[in-house]
Design an enzyme around this catalytic site. Structure first.
Site, PDB file in Angstrom:
ATOM      1  N   ASP A 403       0.892  -1.141  -0.190  1.00  0.00           N
ATOM      2  CA  ASP A 403      -0.025   0.038  -0.132  1.00  0.00           C
ATOM      3  C   ASP A 403       0.975   1.475   0.102  1.00  0.00           C
ATOM      4  OD1 ASP A 403      -2.271   1.485   0.281  1.00  0.00           O
ATOM      5  OD2 ASP A 403      -2.231   1.439   2.425  1.00  0.00           O
ATOM      6  N   GLU A 406       2.584   5.082  -3.804  1.00  0.00           N
ATOM      7  CA  GLU A 406       2.741   6.094  -5.029  1.00  0.00           C
ATOM      8  C   GLU A 406       3.760   7.025  -5.187  1.00  0.00           C
ATOM      9  OE1 GLU A 406       0.174   5.484  -2.836  1.00  0.00           O
ATOM     10  OE2 GLU A 406      -0.994   4.292  -4.091  1.00  0.00           O
ATOM     11  N   ASP A 477      -8.826   3.317  -2.414  1.00  0.00           N
ATOM     12  CA  ASP A 477      -9.937   3.652  -1.609  1.00  0.00           C
ATOM     13  C   ASP A 477     -11.188   4.326  -2.182  1.00  0.00           C
ATOM     14  OD1 ASP A 477      -8.025   2.965   0.364  1.00  0.00           O
ATOM     15  OD2 ASP A 477      -7.592   4.985   0.751  1.00  0.00           O
TER      16      ASP A 477
HETATM   17  O1  MIG Z   1      -3.880   6.195   4.589  1.00  0.00           O
HETATM   18  O2  MIG Z   1      -3.719   0.757   5.722  1.00  0.00           O
HETATM   19  O3  MIG Z   1      -5.957   2.070   0.533  1.00  0.00           O
HETATM   20  O4  MIG Z   1      -6.783   0.121   1.851  1.00  0.00           O
HETATM   21  O5  MIG Z   1      -6.864  -0.018   4.817  1.00  0.00           O
HETATM   22  C1  MIG Z   1      -4.649   4.940   4.587  1.00  0.00           C
HETATM   23  C2  MIG Z   1      -4.634   1.769   5.890  1.00  0.00           C
HETATM   24  C3  MIG Z   1      -3.760   3.794   4.398  1.00  0.00           C
HETATM   25  C4  MIG Z   1      -4.760   3.116   2.459  1.00  0.00           C
HETATM   26  C5  MIG Z   1      -5.260   1.754   1.735  1.00  0.00           C
HETATM   27  C6  MIG Z   1      -6.371   1.134   2.589  1.00  0.00           C
HETATM   28  C7  MIG Z   1      -5.870   0.515   4.049  1.00  0.00           C
HETATM   29  C8  MIG Z   1      -5.406   2.000   4.567  1.00  0.00           C
HETATM   30  N1  MIG Z   1      -4.260   2.716   3.683  1.00  0.00           N
END
Ligand code: MIG
Length: 777
Positions: A403, A406, A477
């Site tokens: 995650d 980016e 998200d």
């Molecule tokens: O700033 O890890 O897209 O699936 O649950 C949020 C917490 C960070 C974004 C991800 C989401 C995840 C969440 N993350």
């Protein structure tokens, strides 16, 4: 800018052209894939998407004629003019795509933008020249698809997008020009032809599909090489095959990754995780995977476990395993700045973090607070990261979820001048941003592969072209909005056309509170998305299949069970995908390209070639129009037959997702099970819709790479319907355990059936056959 053609020569597969102001290359990759290149930054392609450019030696001819160079292959004619203007024709001379010769001329925005801005309205930039811009003439009949993960509809004509991996927590709407993934590839579909353009440039890129002016469309970049591939069809399927020939196919995953997966940000402590798992089993709702979000870590330090909430986590993983669950843990890129923390100390010691321009490790903020960014553009760092996967895997973790890559940051975006090693070509953030997540998932994939020797399961949020080789993706998200359920269809279809076959959305929606009805409809769609994972945000309403009323739970059970029934079909599609690159979720035009009615269908799709899914995407709806393309289609639930080539109205109460099977289809099914491997699948069920057709079914161990050495079976099941239904089951490849039994379930047919030359009577539509029929032919 390039000026006049001065001279040219041909060497191997390349035509090199010297212009007054620079060099240009036309490279023949295959007779239907042409690369257009000018070394504006690097002498070579230096691609992050294409690993090993597979050039097929092809005969082609070049001559200079009437002020332009003409290059001909068996399939294409390419004309190169002064100023490096390049036009593509099919072999009969029909124009496919030509450079636009006039200046760009944007439409006018009237009135004072400042006034709108004062109202808080976002002002769109009016006109910008780019360092690299390729402007193509709009012929008028174009439809555009692909471009990876974008909001909006299936056809991108008339819209403008940017490629700059972006984590924006606001609801994703049509005005978003970028999201988490950057895939600079699009497909143009025209009357009787199609082609794709892959602009292999990792800097920020821009795609205007005829928004600025209906007379042209363009793609552009801030920096990098002029480097694009023209991938000819004429079928869209050829274009997708060609694009994935270059950037790689989605590899066959482990079978369990195609099962249902449950996730939520806040599954903590471990007692809660176990409670979720037990509830699935108690309620007889199949599930293969539980995801652990950032809550499992010790202070959000990657590759650690919270010793209180997840005390003795190995025991927990073992307990889950005994119940048939695999555990996938999230791993973010940001490494906590924390003296004594091994990731921080090692990264610092070996210089593995991105730095500022003075070479000092760059610090921003993410979940663990102050954090550093591993430089995944450096091979040594990727190897280090790959080895770290072992920490998770040796405790029993089965897959890794990447995650925030980016990369995301809480204290403003990473400045342009953050430095990266870039495998020996030092550069800054502008060049690496769009490939940061791609390279992270490559490292993750390689680490898991080395350690387990099984097919790695990686899920990533950020992507570049070619990420499909390493990772599954989810679309980030979304919200528990009907609008986002609706958008999931075109978004996933375009991702699939962009090479990312293994994809899915957060089923039920991530932010905001779902309703039982929304979850019911979303699980119906999710059943037909390659990645089938329910995920939700911390502090939102619970969203497990049982979190609402009994009816919702029943609908969840029904569609999750349907998915498990269809697993061999889904797996077959994955197997084909590794060969062809074709996605699992397909817009109808992929198989009905001559039927214009299929070009803008945003709310229905094919799952493989023979299952048409028309989900309900609006609250309160229980009837919808479904377009059925030519042929006869059978309602999966009622077995009613419909002639295609028209719209029909279909009733769809809350527990029904309209599904149609094409006459002549054979759909393999498994028996019911609660997770992959719970039962040894000794019996293959064949769901048969009599007609003329053939189907290939693939079988292997479902996890290792041994299939690459031939350890698999490939069955060909063919069927002919004349006066009598004739079915042949044969093994085309014999390298793995057989089924003991085949069960044929025949719909909408009453007569006798001949299987492998022997006649059988249908017993309530069913014939059971022992494996010996394979040898008795
Ligand atoms: O700033 O890890 O897209 O699936 O649950 C949020 C917490 C960070 C974004 C991800 C989401 C995840 C969440 N993350």
């Amino acid at each position: 800018m390039f000026g006049k053609i001065m001279f040219y020569f041909v060497k191997d597969n390349k035509l090199e052209i010297q212009f007054e102001n620079g060099k240009g290359f036309i490279e023949v990759i295959k007779d239907d894939i042409i690369n257009v290149f000018s070394p504006l930054k690097y002498e070579d392609h230096f691609s992050r998407a294409i690993e090993g450019l597979k050039i097929i030696k092809t005969d082609f001819h070049v001559n200079y004629n009437n002020d332009c160079l003409i290059l001909k292959t068996d399939k294409l004619i390419v004309k190169i003019h002064d100023d490096f203007k390049v036009d593509f024709f099919d072999k009969d001379g029909k124009i496919l795509c030509e450079d636009y010769r006039e200046d760009r001329k944007p439409f006018i925005r009237r009135g004072n933008g400042k006034i709108a801005e004062g109202e808080g309205i976002k002002i769109e930039e009016n006109f910008r020249k780019y360092k690299i811009e390729i402007v193509k003439k709009m012929q008028g009949d174009e439809y555009f698809y692909g471009l990876g993960e974008k909001t909006g509809h299936l056809n991108k004509r008339g819209y403008y997008y940017e490629m700059w991996n972006t984590d924006d927590p606001r609801p994703h709407v049509e005005s978003f020009v970028s999201l988490y993934k950057s895939i600079p590839f699009f497909i143009t579909l025209r009357e009787n032809a199609s082609f794709g353009i892959f602009f292999d440039n990792t800097f920020k890129t821009y795609f205007d599909m005829g928004k600025e002016n209906e007379k042209y469309y363009y793609f552009a970049a801030d920096d990098g090489n002029l480097d694009y591939y023209f991938i000819y069809g004429p079928k869209v399927t050829d274009v997708v095959e060609g694009y994935t020939y270059l950037t790689g196919k989605t590899p066959l995953p482990q079978l369990w990754t195609l099962g249902y997966q449950q996730s939520r940000w806040s599954y903590s402590p471990k007692e809660r995780v176990l409670e979720i798992a037990k509830t699935f089993r108690e309620k007889d709702i199949p599930c293969d995977v539980i995801h652990l979000d950032i809550d499992y870590m010790d202070g959000y330090r990657v590759f650690t476990w919270d010793k209180v909430a997840f005390n003795n986590h190995k025991e927990m993983i073992k307990e889950l395993k005994d119940m048939g669950f695999k555990v996938v843990t999230i791993i973010d890129p940001g490494v906590k700045k924390d003296k004594g923390y091994f990731m921080y100390e090692e990264g610092l010691k070996y210089g593995y973090f991105a730095t500022d321009k003075d070479g000092i490790p760059y610090i921003n903020e993410v979940w663990p607070g102050e954090a550093l960014y591993p430089d995944f553009s450096d091979e040594a760092v990727r190897r280090w990261w790959a080895e770290k996967q072992k920490i998770m895997l040796q405790d029993g973790v089965a897959g890794i979820w990447n995650d925030m890559n980016e990369p995301a940051s809480f204290k403003g975006p990473l400045p342009e001048d953050v430095q990266f090693k870039n495998d020996g070509r030092p550069t800054n953030h502008l060049e690496i941003h769009n490939v940061y997540g791609h390279l992270m998932s490559k490292a993750t994939y390689e680490g898991i592969k080395d350690y387990t020797n099984k097919r790695p399961f990686v899920i990533t949020r950020a992507c570049y072209a070619g990420t499909q080789k390493y990772s599954t993706v989810w679309t980030g998200d979304n919200h528990s909005f009907w609008e986002h359920l609706r958008m999931a269809v075109p978004m996933l279809l375009n991702l699939g056309l962009s090479g990312i076959a293994f994809c899915g959305t957060d089923v039920g929606g991530f932010q905001f509170d779902a309703t039982g009805e929304l979850l019911s409809r979303w699980v119906q769609l999710g059943c037909f998305t390659p990645l089938f994972r329910n995920h939700s945000c911390i502090h939102t309403r619970d969203q497990e299949p049982w979190a609402f009323d009994e009816k919702t739970e029943e609908i969840n059970r029904k569609y999750i069970k349907l998915r498990y029934k269809l697993l061999p079909y889904v797996y077959d599609l994955m197997y084909q995908c590794e060969l062809t690159g074709l996605p699992l979720m397909r817009p109808l035009f992929l198989h009905y390209q001559d039927d214009k009615n299929t070009y803008e269908l945003n709310d229905e799709f094919l799952f493989g070639e023979n299952i048409l899914v028309a989900p309900i995407l609006e609250q309160g709806k229980n009837i919808r129009a479904v377009y059925l393309p030519e042929g006869t289609w059978i309602d999966y639930w009622t077995k009613e037959e419909y002639e295609g080539g028209k719209y029909i109205l279909k009733e769809a109460p809350l527990d029904i997702c309209p599904i149609f099977i094409k006459k002549g289809s054979i759909i393999p099914n498994f028996e019911e099970q609660n997770y992959v491997g719970q039962k040894k699948m000794n019996k293959l069920i064949l769901d048969i819709y009599p007609g003329d057709g053939a189907y290939y079914h693939y079988k292997d161990d479902g996890e290792s790479f041994e299939y690459k050495e031939g350890k698999y079976n490939l069955y060909k099941i063919s069927m002919r319907l004349k006066d009598i239904l004739e079915i042949n089951i044969e093994k085309e490849h014999d390298g793995y355990d057989d089924y003991e039994e085949f069960e044929l379930i025949v719909s909408n047919y009453n007569g006798n059936v001949v299987v492998n030359s022997k006649q059988y009577k249908l017993d309530q539509g069913v014939i059971t056959l022992q494996k010996e029929i394979l040898t008795k032919k």
